[in-house]
Motif scaffolding. Structure first.
Motif, PDB file in Angstrom:
ATOM      1  N   TYR A 497       0.829  -1.209   0.000  1.00 25.11           N
ATOM      2  CA  TYR A 497       0.000   0.000   0.000  1.00 25.11           C
ATOM      3  C   TYR A 497       0.860   1.253   0.000  1.00 25.11           C
ATOM      4  N   SER A 498       0.348   2.299  -0.653  1.00 20.28           N
ATOM      5  CA  SER A 498       0.987   3.614  -0.532  1.00 20.28           C
ATOM      6  C   SER A 498       0.383   4.333   0.666  1.00 20.28           C
ATOM      7  N   PRO A 499       1.125   5.263   1.264  1.00 20.94           N
ATOM      8  CA  PRO A 499       0.580   5.958   2.440  1.00 20.94           C
ATOM      9  C   PRO A 499      -0.797   6.576   2.209  1.00 20.94           C
ATOM     10  N   HIS A 500      -1.075   7.008   0.986  1.00 21.51           N
ATOM     11  CA  HIS A 500      -2.380   7.640   0.785  1.00 21.51           C
ATOM     12  C   HIS A 500      -3.517   6.626   0.763  1.00 21.51           C
ATOM     13  N   GLU A 501      -3.180   5.346   0.813  1.00 22.89           N
ATOM     14  CA  GLU A 501      -4.230   4.327   0.865  1.00 22.89           C
ATOM     15  C   GLU A 501      -4.496   3.850   2.287  1.00 22.89           C
ATOM     16  N   TYR A 502      -3.559   4.173   3.204  1.00 23.97           N
ATOM     17  CA  TYR A 502      -3.683   3.625   4.547  1.00 23.97           C
ATOM     18  C   TYR A 502      -5.055   3.900   5.156  1.00 23.97           C
ATOM     19  N   HIS A 503      -5.590   5.095   4.890  1.00 25.51           N
ATOM     20  CA  HIS A 503      -6.776   5.481   5.664  1.00 25.51           C
ATOM     21  C   HIS A 503      -7.943   4.553   5.430  1.00 25.51           C
ATOM     22  N   TYR A 504      -8.167   4.120   4.181  1.00 24.68           N
ATOM     23  CA  TYR A 504      -9.338   3.249   4.051  1.00 24.68           C
ATOM     24  C   TYR A 504      -9.051   1.804   4.476  1.00 24.68           C
ATOM     25  N   ILE A 505      -7.777   1.405   4.472  1.00 24.20           N
ATOM     26  CA  ILE A 505      -7.455   0.082   5.014  1.00 24.20           C
ATOM     27  C   ILE A 505      -7.739   0.064   6.515  1.00 24.20           C
ATOM     28  N   TYR A 506      -7.201   1.049   7.201  1.00 25.57           N
ATOM     29  CA  TYR A 506      -7.417   1.089   8.651  1.00 25.57           C
ATOM     30  C   TYR A 506      -8.885   1.284   8.979  1.00 25.57           C
ATOM     31  N   TRP A 507      -9.574   2.042   8.132  1.00 26.72           N
ATOM     32  CA  TRP A 507     -10.988   2.260   8.376  1.00 26.72           C
ATOM     33  C   TRP A 507     -11.748   0.939   8.296  1.00 26.72           C
ATOM     34  N   PHE A 592      -5.515  11.020 -13.489  1.00 23.21           N
ATOM     35  CA  PHE A 592      -5.113   9.741 -14.064  1.00 23.21           C
ATOM     36  C   PHE A 592      -5.402   8.579 -13.130  1.00 23.21           C
ATOM     37  N   ASP A 593      -6.166   8.857 -12.113  1.00 31.09           N
ATOM     38  CA  ASP A 593      -6.321   7.815 -11.103  1.00 31.09           C
ATOM     39  C   ASP A 593      -7.722   7.912 -10.541  1.00 31.09           C
ATOM     40  N   SER A 594      -8.259   6.788 -10.155  1.00 34.40           N
ATOM     41  CA  SER A 594      -9.576   6.827  -9.546  1.00 34.40           C
ATOM     42  C   SER A 594      -9.494   6.143  -8.194  1.00 34.40           C
ATOM     43  N   GLU A 595      -9.833   6.865  -7.162  1.00 32.39           N
ATOM     44  CA  GLU A 595      -9.738   6.265  -5.831  1.00 32.39           C
ATOM     45  C   GLU A 595     -10.704   5.096  -5.715  1.00 32.39           C
ATOM     46  N   GLN A 596     -11.825   5.212  -6.402  1.00 29.25           N
ATOM     47  CA  GLN A 596     -12.801   4.139  -6.319  1.00 29.25           C
ATOM     48  C   GLN A 596     -12.233   2.841  -6.889  1.00 29.25           C
ATOM     49  N   VAL A 597     -11.534   2.935  -8.015  1.00 31.35           N
ATOM     50  CA  VAL A 597     -10.942   1.747  -8.632  1.00 31.35           C
ATOM     51  C   VAL A 597      -9.931   1.109  -7.696  1.00 31.35           C
ATOM     52  N   ARG A 598      -9.102   1.949  -7.088  1.00 31.21           N
ATOM     53  CA  ARG A 598      -8.097   1.429  -6.162  1.00 31.21           C
ATOM     54  C   ARG A 598      -8.756   0.752  -4.975  1.00 31.21           C
ATOM     55  N   TYR A 599      -9.762   1.410  -4.423  1.00 32.08           N
ATOM     56  CA  TYR A 599     -10.478   0.855  -3.273  1.00 32.08           C
ATOM     57  C   TYR A 599     -11.054  -0.502  -3.619  1.00 32.08           C
ATOM     58  N   GLU A 600     -11.726  -0.581  -4.772  1.00 28.68           N
ATOM     59  CA  GLU A 600     -12.359  -1.841  -5.151  1.00 28.68           C
ATOM     60  C   GLU A 600     -11.328  -2.930  -5.411  1.00 28.68           C
ATOM     61  N   HIS A 601     -10.158  -2.523  -5.895  1.00 26.63           N
ATOM     62  CA  HIS A 601      -9.113  -3.526  -6.120  1.00 26.63           C
ATOM     63  C   HIS A 601      -8.591  -4.078  -4.798  1.00 26.63           C
ATOM     64  N   ASN A 610     -20.352 -13.087   2.092  1.00 24.72           N
ATOM     65  CA  ASN A 610     -21.657 -12.504   2.401  1.00 24.72           C
ATOM     66  C   ASN A 610     -21.696 -11.869   3.768  1.00 24.72           C
ATOM     67  N   THR A 611     -21.031 -12.537   4.708  1.00 25.97           N
ATOM     68  CA  THR A 611     -20.968 -11.968   6.047  1.00 25.97           C
ATOM     69  C   THR A 611     -19.519 -11.867   6.447  1.00 25.97           C
ATOM     70  N   PRO A 612     -18.947 -10.735   6.850  1.00 26.11           N
ATOM     71  CA  PRO A 612     -19.626  -9.442   6.798  1.00 26.11           C
ATOM     72  C   PRO A 612     -19.766  -8.925   5.366  1.00 26.11           C
ATOM     73  N   PRO A 613     -20.816  -8.213   5.073  1.00 23.99           N
ATOM     74  CA  PRO A 613     -21.047  -7.796   3.685  1.00 23.99           C
ATOM     75  C   PRO A 613     -19.999  -6.788   3.244  1.00 23.99           C
ATOM     76  N   PRO A 614     -19.591  -6.860   1.992  1.00 30.10           N
ATOM     77  CA  PRO A 614     -18.573  -5.922   1.505  1.00 30.10           C
ATOM     78  C   PRO A 614     -19.114  -4.491   1.547  1.00 30.10           C
ATOM     79  N   VAL A 615     -18.252  -3.595   1.913  1.00 27.03           N
ATOM     80  CA  VAL A 615     -18.681  -2.207   2.079  1.00 27.03           C
ATOM     81  C   VAL A 615     -18.357  -1.422   0.815  1.00 27.03           C
ATOM     82  N   PRO A 616     -19.344  -0.843   0.180  1.00 29.70           N
ATOM     83  CA  PRO A 616     -19.065  -0.119  -1.062  1.00 29.70           C
ATOM     84  C   PRO A 616     -18.335   1.195  -0.799  1.00 29.70           C
ATOM     85  N   PHE A 617     -17.718   1.663  -1.837  1.00 25.86           N
ATOM     86  CA  PHE A 617     -16.868   2.841  -1.764  1.00 25.86           C
ATOM     87  C   PHE A 617     -17.626   4.070  -1.259  1.00 25.86           C
TER      88      PHE A 617
END
Lengths: 665, 79
Positions: A497-507, A592-601, A610-617
């Motif tokens: 992960y790059s530092p700018h991705e940490y926040h949603y991982i920890y979240w 040139f980048d989409s945070e949503q694409v990265r998140y979904e990847h 199914n449990t726990p259900p995946p959390v959408p962006f």
């Protein structure tokens, strides 16, 4: 592979060359289905990077066993002690290099004596060589059976070499012991006696004989140890002996380290430009197997030094000794935790394989004695005390119950077995495999929910106050969540992960995963306590003097640990959100980048669960806005301390791999 | 015809494979290529090294022979 065809070779060289000149630059004459795309994968001849065959004709002539004997370069009798010490030390160096992932052709089989053991007249060399071949064979078998290696970990290919299979284990041990005893006589006869002064030659002989003795004894003990670990039967009782041998080996290694200089040293060759060959002692030819290697680019293997080898072997003995402790673990969960912990430490492909084979030496049989299905049933029972498996429950005696539960357990064996095997792989491969096992586990979860519902309906008919909702479901869910957490945390360890991705991982960890884990563990806790109360209730009627055993909440510690991690993740997530909003976090250009694409990847593999259900962006984004109001806390922290600095914060990943210390710069 | 830089080298090998492609500079691509140190008819019978798909630069080719029996197995001698 001699072809019995008759050839009729016609020289067409001149015709060929003249015809070629008629072509234009860039024009090709080619077979019907062949083009430049296919041509790309051709190896280029006469290019040293790609043509392994070129090297055979370098500075010196490469000779095999027979040719070397005839040329006088290899001795097959009267090998001197320093020569033998060198051969032994270098052979072990090759063994260690092989265990680190190189091919046998470029390591152990550069030792010419191993090519034709039966033609060797020197008894000492012969005994040692046979023992080494058998050691290699056992090692190869252990790692192959465990199947927790990939091509970067280990190369099992033996290139058709004979591994002294015609000589039995007992005979091999006998041969080495004979030599050991002979050498020991020399050691005793050259020992310094009281009042006598030894001359230099006797002293030297004594040291050399002692060094040889320790090496041969080590070889014999190593062989016995490995043979003991390779059994397909229950070794829980013999594992104590194995540990004893390992300790003896370690002691011998210490002694070997002190005498490592007594072996003949390789003479440096004049050809220092060659990166392929390296100086060796008599008995070794680095290029002897070049023609056996695949036609890919030639790989240069650096053989470990003698000292490095002994240090490595010492650590290896320690690792194998540690994994022997798995027999003391209680239940499947205990073993799984042990294996996960070992994977976290410095391990090697051999120790990981031994661990797998100790627990399941035969397919689906734990310690070769208990079927894994039975172990899993026991584990589920201990985890959540489901009425269907508990002895005092009426449900357990119902034949329908048994049918459904058995089917469920059978289905559970594959993914749970996979969980164990995943811990045996190297860390990088584990992450991929965790994603795959999530698929299987989520199917199992659906199955578990169905079984629970069925059993619940059965139960309330006879015992209306009890329930069987989400018993097996919780057990599977607990593992699903643990796999998901591991998957995310491994991403930190492997620096994905790059530092700018940490926040949603920890979240994700804070908000979803640890939260669910705590609730599942609490539910399991509740069930166990309820069962105890139920049993106490039944016993009260029979025995008035029944002691009230106050069972402690079994998962109290686990829940507390999970809460701690949850708070840690939460804190980090909020801190990171704060940094982002203050503009202190470098973010990629969104053009040139989409945070949503990265998140979904990043959370892709969770989609099947199914449990726990995946959390959408979108939900994550919404919560980020909530954090905006919370970051006042962070601002207070930063207000009096370098508040003007626009430097990005530093993340220190010591002492923990996934939760860093933030340093404000 | 030998390439000038490799005169001192004793490297002579025979490569046998099916003809797949060539170009103006006589660079040759052979499929299912096998490498022999000595010519294949020589005694004792030698175990060839399997190369698969191989490309031989034109300036290294010494000679090209065609097997009239099967018609598509050029044999190349390389220095």
């Amino acid at each position: 592979m001699a072809m019995e065809m008759q050839h009729n070779w016609v020289d067409v060289t001149d015709t060929f060359r003249t015809s070629c000149t008629e072509l234009k630059l860039g024009e090709l004459v080619h077979d019907q289905y062949f083009g430049l795309f296919e041509a790309m994968s051709a190896i280029e001849m006469m290019d040293p990077k790609m043509d392994a065959g070129m090297l055979c004709h370098q500075s010196h002539l490469v000779m095999g066993f027979d040719k070397s004997i005839n040329a006088g370069k290899l001795k097959k009798r009267n090998v001197l002690m320093p020569e033998l010490i060198a051969i032994i030390d270098d052979t072990y160096a090759c063994l260690v290099t092989w265990l680190e992932g190189h091919s046998l052709a470029q390591t152990l089989f550069t030792n010419l004596y191993l090519h034709k053991v039966h033609d060797v007249d020197d008894r000492q060399v012969k005994a040692f060589s046979i023992a080494m071949l058998k050691i290699v064979d056992i090692l190869r078998e252990i790692v192959s059976r465990a199947s927790v290696f990939e091509e970067e970990d280990f190369q099992p290919l033996t290139y058709g070499f004979k591994m002294a299979a015609d000589i039995s284990e007992v005979r091999t041990i006998g041969m080495v012991k004979e030599i050991e005893d002979d050498i020991q006589k020399i050691v005793k006869s050259t020992r310094s006696k009281q009042g006598e002064n030894r001359d230099a030659q006797t002293t030297a002989q004594h040291s050399e004989a002692s060094a040889l003795y320790t090496r041969l004894k080590f070889t014999r003990l190593l062989f016995v140890t490995l043979a003991g670990l390779n059994k397909r039967e229950d070794i829980t009782s013999t594992v104590g002996d194995v540990k004893k041998y390992l300790n003896q080996c370690k002691e011998l290694l210490q002694s070997m380290l002190t005498s490592v200089d007594l072996g003949v040293q390789p003479v440096p060759t004049q050809d220092t430009s060659s990166t392929v060959t390296y100086p060796t002692v008599m008995g070794f030819e680095p290029l002897v197997n070049q023609r056996l290697l695949p036609p890919t680019f030639p790989r240069y293997t650096r053989i470990r030094s003698r000292e490095e080898t002994l240090v490595y072997l010492d650590k290896l003995m320690s690792r194998v000794e540690h994994v022997c402790n798995v027999v003391g673990c209680s239940g499947f969960h205990g073993v799984l935790d042990f294996m996960r912990d070992f994977s976290n430490r410095e391990s090697c492909v051999l120790s990981r394989s031994v661990l797998q084979m100790l627990y399941m030496p035969a397919d689906k049989m734990v310690y070769a004695v208990t079927p894994i299905a039975e172990v899993l049933r026991e584990t589920a029972r201990n985890f959540i005390c489901p009425p269907a498996l508990m002895p005092k429950s009426s449900l357990a005696n119902n034949p329908l119950t048994k049918e459904h539960v058995d089917a469920f357990i059978v289905q559970a064996t594959r993914p749970f077995r996979a969980l164990l095997q995943i811990t045996g792989n190297n860390r990088a491969r584990q992450r991929d495999k965790l994603a795959h096992v999530l698929d299987e586990l989520s199917n199992l979860q659906d199955e578990a929910d169905k079984v629970d519902a069925f059993l619940h309906n059965l139960l309330i008919k006879s015992e209306p106050q009890r329930q069987h909702l989400a018993c097996f479901g919780s057990w599977v869910l607990c593992h699903v969540i643990q796999v998901m957490i591991q998957y995310l945390l491994l991403g930190f360890e492997l620096e994905l992960y790059s530092p700018h991705e940490y926040h949603y991982i920890y979240w994700y960890l804070y908000e979803i995963l640890y939260g669910w884990l705590i609730s599942v563990l609490s539910r399991a806790d509740g069930f166990c306590v309820e069962y105890d109360a139920f049993v106490a209730e039944q016993q009260k009627g029979r025995n008035k003097k029944a002691k009230k055993k106050k069972r402690q909440r079994p998962y109290a510690r686990d829940i507390t640990v999970a809460q701690a991690y949850q708070n840690l993740s939460g804190g980090l997530y909020k801190a990171l959100a704060g940094f982002q909003l203050e503009g202190r976090q470098k973010k990629p250009m969104f053009e040139f980048d989409s945070e949503q694409v990265r998140y979904e990847h990043r959370f892709g593999p969770f989609g099947s669960v199914n449990t726990p259900p995946p959390v959408p962006f979108e939900q994550c984004q919404a919560l980020l806005k909530v954090a905006k109001t919370n970051f006042v806390v962070m601002k207070l922290l930063a207000s009096g301390h370098k508040g003007d600095s626009k430097e990005p914060p530093e993340f220190l990943f010591t002492p923990h791999k996934a939760f860093p210390i933030i340093r404000i710069t | 015809m030998t390439g000038p830089t490799y005169n001192e080298n004793q490297d002579v090998r025979s490569l046998i494979g099916s003809f797949l492609c060539t170009d103006k500079d006589a660079n040759l691509i052979l499929g299912n290529c096998q490498e022999y140190i000595y010519p294949p008819e020589m005694e004792p019978k030698e175990e060839p090294r399997a190369l698969g798909l191989a490309m031989i630069p034109g300036h290294h080719i010494v000679s090209v022979h065609l097997d009239k029996v099967t018609e598509d197995e050029p044999r190349i001698q390389v220095i």
